[in-house]
Design a protein around this motif. Structure first.
Motif, PDB file in Angstrom:
ATOM      1  N   ASN A  17       7.036   5.068  -7.588  1.00  0.00           N
ATOM      2  CA  ASN A  17       6.770   4.185  -8.734  1.00  0.00           C
ATOM      3  C   ASN A  17       5.685   3.180  -8.404  1.00  0.00           C
ATOM      4  O   ASN A  17       4.785   2.914  -9.210  1.00  0.00           O
ATOM      5  CB  ASN A  17       8.052   3.458  -9.159  1.00  0.00           C
ATOM      6  N   SER A  18       5.769   2.617  -7.195  1.00  0.00           N
ATOM      7  CA  SER A  18       4.763   1.655  -6.753  1.00  0.00           C
ATOM      8  C   SER A  18       3.407   2.337  -6.591  1.00  0.00           C
ATOM      9  O   SER A  18       2.369   1.789  -6.987  1.00  0.00           O
ATOM     10  CB  SER A  18       5.213   1.030  -5.423  1.00  0.00           C
ATOM     11  N   PHE A  19       3.426   3.538  -6.036  1.00  0.00           N
ATOM     12  CA  PHE A  19       2.188   4.307  -5.843  1.00  0.00           C
ATOM     13  C   PHE A  19       1.515   4.587  -7.189  1.00  0.00           C
ATOM     14  O   PHE A  19       0.305   4.445  -7.317  1.00  0.00           O
ATOM     15  CB  PHE A  19       2.493   5.626  -5.129  1.00  0.00           C
ATOM     16  N   GLU A  20       2.308   4.955  -8.185  1.00  0.00           N
ATOM     17  CA  GLU A  20       1.758   5.286  -9.502  1.00  0.00           C
ATOM     18  C   GLU A  20       1.017   4.088 -10.107  1.00  0.00           C
ATOM     19  O   GLU A  20      -0.079   4.236 -10.652  1.00  0.00           O
ATOM     20  CB  GLU A  20       2.888   5.734 -10.433  1.00  0.00           C
ATOM     21  N   TYR A  69       0.449   4.724   1.460  1.00  0.00           N
ATOM     22  CA  TYR A  69       0.026   4.648   0.052  1.00  0.00           C
ATOM     23  C   TYR A  69      -1.455   5.019  -0.075  1.00  0.00           C
ATOM     24  O   TYR A  69      -1.844   5.761  -0.979  1.00  0.00           O
ATOM     25  CB  TYR A  69       0.245   3.236  -0.498  1.00  0.00           C
ATOM     26  N   ARG A  70      -2.259   4.490   0.863  1.00  0.00           N
ATOM     27  CA  ARG A  70      -3.693   4.783   0.807  1.00  0.00           C
ATOM     28  C   ARG A  70      -3.958   6.262   1.099  1.00  0.00           C
ATOM     29  O   ARG A  70      -4.817   6.887   0.480  1.00  0.00           O
ATOM     30  CB  ARG A  70      -4.457   3.891   1.803  1.00  0.00           C
ATOM     31  N   GLY A  71      -3.192   6.816   2.032  1.00  0.00           N
ATOM     32  CA  GLY A  71      -3.329   8.238   2.345  1.00  0.00           C
ATOM     33  C   GLY A  71      -2.961   9.111   1.160  1.00  0.00           C
ATOM     34  O   GLY A  71      -3.652  10.092   0.854  1.00  0.00           O
ATOM     35  N   LEU A 118     -14.245  11.641  -5.735  1.00  0.00           N
ATOM     36  CA  LEU A 118     -14.443  11.812  -4.291  1.00  0.00           C
ATOM     37  C   LEU A 118     -14.939  10.516  -3.655  1.00  0.00           C
ATOM     38  O   LEU A 118     -14.466  10.108  -2.588  1.00  0.00           O
ATOM     39  CB  LEU A 118     -15.453  12.933  -4.025  1.00  0.00           C
ATOM     40  N   SER A 119     -15.881   9.862  -4.314  1.00  0.00           N
ATOM     41  CA  SER A 119     -16.433   8.617  -3.761  1.00  0.00           C
ATOM     42  C   SER A 119     -15.378   7.508  -3.739  1.00  0.00           C
ATOM     43  O   SER A 119     -15.374   6.668  -2.839  1.00  0.00           O
ATOM     44  CB  SER A 119     -17.665   8.167  -4.548  1.00  0.00           C
ATOM     45  N   LYS A 120     -14.476   7.503  -4.724  1.00  0.00           N
ATOM     46  CA  LYS A 120     -13.379   6.519  -4.744  1.00  0.00           C
ATOM     47  C   LYS A 120     -12.479   6.708  -3.523  1.00  0.00           C
ATOM     48  O   LYS A 120     -12.030   5.739  -2.907  1.00  0.00           O
ATOM     49  CB  LYS A 120     -12.543   6.676  -6.015  1.00  0.00           C
ATOM     50  N   GLY A 121     -12.215   7.981  -3.205  1.00  0.00           N
ATOM     51  CA  GLY A 121     -11.392   8.273  -2.034  1.00  0.00           C
ATOM     52  C   GLY A 121     -12.061   7.813  -0.746  1.00  0.00           C
ATOM     53  O   GLY A 121     -11.424   7.189   0.114  1.00  0.00           O
ATOM     54  N   LEU A 122     -13.353   8.097  -0.614  1.00  0.00           N
ATOM     55  CA  LEU A 122     -14.111   7.673   0.566  1.00  0.00           C
ATOM     56  C   LEU A 122     -14.146   6.150   0.672  1.00  0.00           C
ATOM     57  O   LEU A 122     -13.955   5.580   1.752  1.00  0.00           O
ATOM     58  CB  LEU A 122     -15.549   8.209   0.490  1.00  0.00           C
ATOM     59  N   ASP A 123     -14.376   5.493  -0.460  1.00  0.00           N
ATOM     60  CA  ASP A 123     -14.446   4.030  -0.496  1.00  0.00           C
ATOM     61  C   ASP A 123     -13.132   3.406  -0.054  1.00  0.00           C
ATOM     62  O   ASP A 123     -13.110   2.439   0.712  1.00  0.00           O
ATOM     63  CB  ASP A 123     -14.799   3.585  -1.923  1.00  0.00           C
TER      64      ASP A 123
END
Length: 324
Positions: A17-20, A69-71, A118-123
């Motif tokens: 829920n927190s992740f969402e 969470y970031r992963g 993809l760039s959001k993930g890298l950032d």
């Protein structure tokens, strides 16, 4: 009785829920068109199986942390980007019963949206110096691309063997689920040996997951794509490979000719499906799928007992019992 997603999520329901919420907030942008598309992507999200693998593996190996969470977000961003790009490549107008991004906003915008994700993930990874997580996911993206290209190359010649088939699905599907489990373990601070063990667990699960997907093509389950679509796209999957390897030269030549030259005709596709079903291809493929599941269970059994481990085991079972 079938296992439900709610039961599987029980040990990580607060985290999911927190992740969402965090994931939804991370997708906001000041570009109106992009923000509109991001909201559409979030609205049509699926069961979030991949973040579940991240959190459950982290809970099985150690303690869920902020980096978990970031992963999970990195995996979800990369996975979503790959789906958006896949729909452009496949010229597909639907995804999970919704219109695809390219169907609503055309190919150019869809490709740019995939790039943005993809760039959001890298950032996200660079901002928090999650270099180990980024390395795991980057390797999965490389393998996914190689797997897709290998499958396209082999579809032209229809000369795929079982070994090549396993290599294709290990790269194009299993690598991402393997990265989910590896990221989950790495996010807890686990050592390299433990991360590799988690990666191998995910790889076995991913192999079974894709084999289950390939079985749908020869069945009657409603899974959001027409039965026989792999045959129409000249994809050589395990049930077909087995059937061709266990028939006479004349029949093999006839079936390959149907796939090469007449796979656009529904009655010819059904002929190929009937051939595979009557040749034992389905039973053989189910046995191979179960072998991968058993290998995943063997790895799981080496972890200490916990609610997270039990749910992870149930999630494995869910992936092979699903009907879509």
């Amino acid at each position: 009785m079938a296992i439900s997603i709610d039961e599987i999520q029980a040990p990580i329901i607060e985290e999911m829920n927190s992740f969402e919420k965090k994931f939804r907030n991370s997708m906001k942008t000041n570009v109106m068109l992009l923000d509109q598309i991001m909201k559409y992507i979030i609205h049509r999200k699926g069961k979030q199986i991949r973040p579940m693998f991240v959190f459950l593996t982290a809970g099985t190996v150690g303690q869920i942390a902020d980096s978990t969470y970031r992963g999970a977000a990195l995996i979800e961003l990369v996975h979503t980007a790959s789906l958006v790009h896949d729909d452009v490549v496949d010229d597909s107008n639907y995804r999970r019963g919704f219109f695809s991004i390219n169907a609503l906003w055309k190919n150019k915008i869809a490709v740019l949206v995939g790039d943005f994700l993809l760039s959001k993930g890298l950032d996200l990874s660079l901002k928090h110096k999650d270099y180990n997580l980024m390395e795991i996911v980057n390797n999965a993206v490389k393998e996914m691309s190689e797997g897709e290209l290998l499958q396209i190359e082999k579809a032209r010649k229809l000369d795929i063997t079982e070994d090549i088939y396993f290599d294709v699905i290990r790269k194009k599907t299993a690598s991402l689920i393997a990265s989910c489990c590896a990221v989950g373990a790495a996010s807890t601070g686990a050592d390299e040996t433990m991360v590799e063990k988690a990666r191998l667990l995910g790889e076995k699960i991913g192999m079974a997951f894709q084999i289950k997907d390939d079985l749908f093509d020869f069945g009657t389950d409603e899974i959001g794509k027409p039965t026989g679509i792999d045959i129409k796209e000249k994809k050589m999957t395990l049930p077909l490979i087995f059937a061709l390897n266990n028939t006479g030269w004349f029949t093999k030549r006839k079936i390959i000719n149907l796939i090469k030259n007449e796979s656009d005709k529904p009655n010819k596709v059904l002929e190929v499906i009937d051939f595979v079903r009557s040749s034992g291809g389905i039973d053989y493929t189910k046995k191979i799928m179960q072998n991968f599941v058993n290998q995943a269970y063997d790895i799981l059994d080496s972890f200490p007992e916990s609610a997270h481990k039990n749910s992870l085991k149930n999630l494995v079972q869910f992936t092979i019992e699903r009907t879509k």
